[in-house]
Write a protein that holds these residues in place. Structure first.
Motif, PDB file in Angstrom:
ATOM      1  N   LEU A  23      49.255  46.382  30.627  1.00  0.00           N
ATOM      2  CA  LEU A  23      49.559  45.861  31.958  1.00  0.00           C
ATOM      3  C   LEU A  23      50.124  44.456  31.885  1.00  0.00           C
ATOM      4  O   LEU A  23      51.070  44.114  32.606  1.00  0.00           O
ATOM      5  N   TRP A 166      49.656  48.376  40.103  1.00  0.00           N
ATOM      6  CA  TRP A 166      49.866  48.572  38.676  1.00  0.00           C
ATOM      7  C   TRP A 166      51.292  48.945  38.329  1.00  0.00           C
ATOM      8  O   TRP A 166      51.747  48.661  37.221  1.00  0.00           O
ATOM      9  N   ALA A 241      40.345  48.304  39.653  1.00  0.00           N
ATOM     10  CA  ALA A 241      41.390  47.459  39.075  1.00  0.00           C
ATOM     11  C   ALA A 241      40.889  46.056  38.765  1.00  0.00           C
ATOM     12  O   ALA A 241      41.526  45.318  38.004  1.00  0.00           O
TER      13      ALA A 241
END
Length: 262
Positions: A23, A166, A241
């Protein structure tokens, strides 16, 4: 039992940290993406070489190495998609009013090259691991693959909790393929099968007397358990998250219960 606990810790840490690194790299400025992907591609090739050399012995060290190499291979594949290098021929939003079958077909075309690349990578791992002692990389990568396919099917059928932040902006069209629902008919089946696979791996790990094999089975089982947990996050009103807030910018909230459609 100490080795069993350490294997679980390795799996949990590897899953959490590798997801975060992916990420973080994906959300760097796009002008760096090409360089990052070139470096990651070289790393991917070295990882395949590492797998090829680790399959001949099943020591704890070679098993953990094979597990980490499988995560590197998976990371390359995920970055290839999220950075836009390995996606699919369709780069458009889903038409409004599309049926479930149409949404699945069109959704597949948004990631077709990614899925075909995934199958090739699985094939290479099968070839490298065929009748060899250390199957850890193959087991780990295969579990990740099947869990990801299950997650994608659940997303297309509709989920309650979907974190929009994301996906990078150049993949914003993907959001239109994911309806918001409190539950879909595949979800209970996915969770049940995930739990079964986890049990089979963990039970086999507890039954074997060979240390390397026990660690390998535990690592694969832990990844199956974490994949099942990720399925639960798709329907639970939790902000999962937050585990990776350090890696990805907050570009949009997850869909909450009030926003989901029954």
């Amino acid at each position: 039992m100490n080795e069993f606990g350490l294997a679980l810790l390795v799996a949990l840490t590897g899953w959490w940290f590798s997801t975060g690194v992916i990420l973080w790299l994906v959300h760097r400025s796009e002008r760096y993406h090409r360089k990052i992907f070139v470096v990651s591609t070289l790393t991917m090739l070295l990882a395949f070489y590492g797998v090829a050399t680790s399959v001949y012995e099943s020591t704890p060290q070679s098993v953990v190495l094979a597990f980490c190499l499988a995560l590197l291979l998976w990371g390359w594949l995920e970055m290839g998609y999220l950075m836009g290098f390995i996606t699919g021929p369709r780069k458009e939003a889903c038409p409004e009013g599309a049926t479930t079958s149409s949404r699945m077909r069109l959704g597949l075309s948004t990631c077709l090259w990614h899925e075909l690349t995934l199958l090739v990578m699985v094939g290479v791992l099968v070839w490298l691991s065929w009748q060899q002692t250390n199957q850890t990389a193959l087991w780990t990568f295969t579990v990740l693959w099947l869990m990801r396919w299950s997650s994608k099917l659940n997303l297309v059928l509709g989920v309650r909790n979907y974190n929009q932040s994301w996906l990078p902006e150049h993949l914003a069209y993907v959001h239109s393929y994911i309806p918001r629902r409190l539950l879909n008919p595949l979800f209970p089946v996915s969770v049940a099968l995930g739990a079964l696979v986890t049990f089979l791996f963990m039970d086999s790990a507890m039954q074997t007397a060979e240390l390397g094999l026990m660690i390998a089975l535990t690592l694969a089982g832990a990844i199956a358990a974490l994949g099942t947990l990720e399925h639960l996050f798709l329907m639970a009103p939790f902000r999962d998250a937050a585990l990776w807030d350090w890696a990805a910018p907050d570009r949009g909230p997850a869909v909450t219960k009030s926003e989901a459609q029954s």
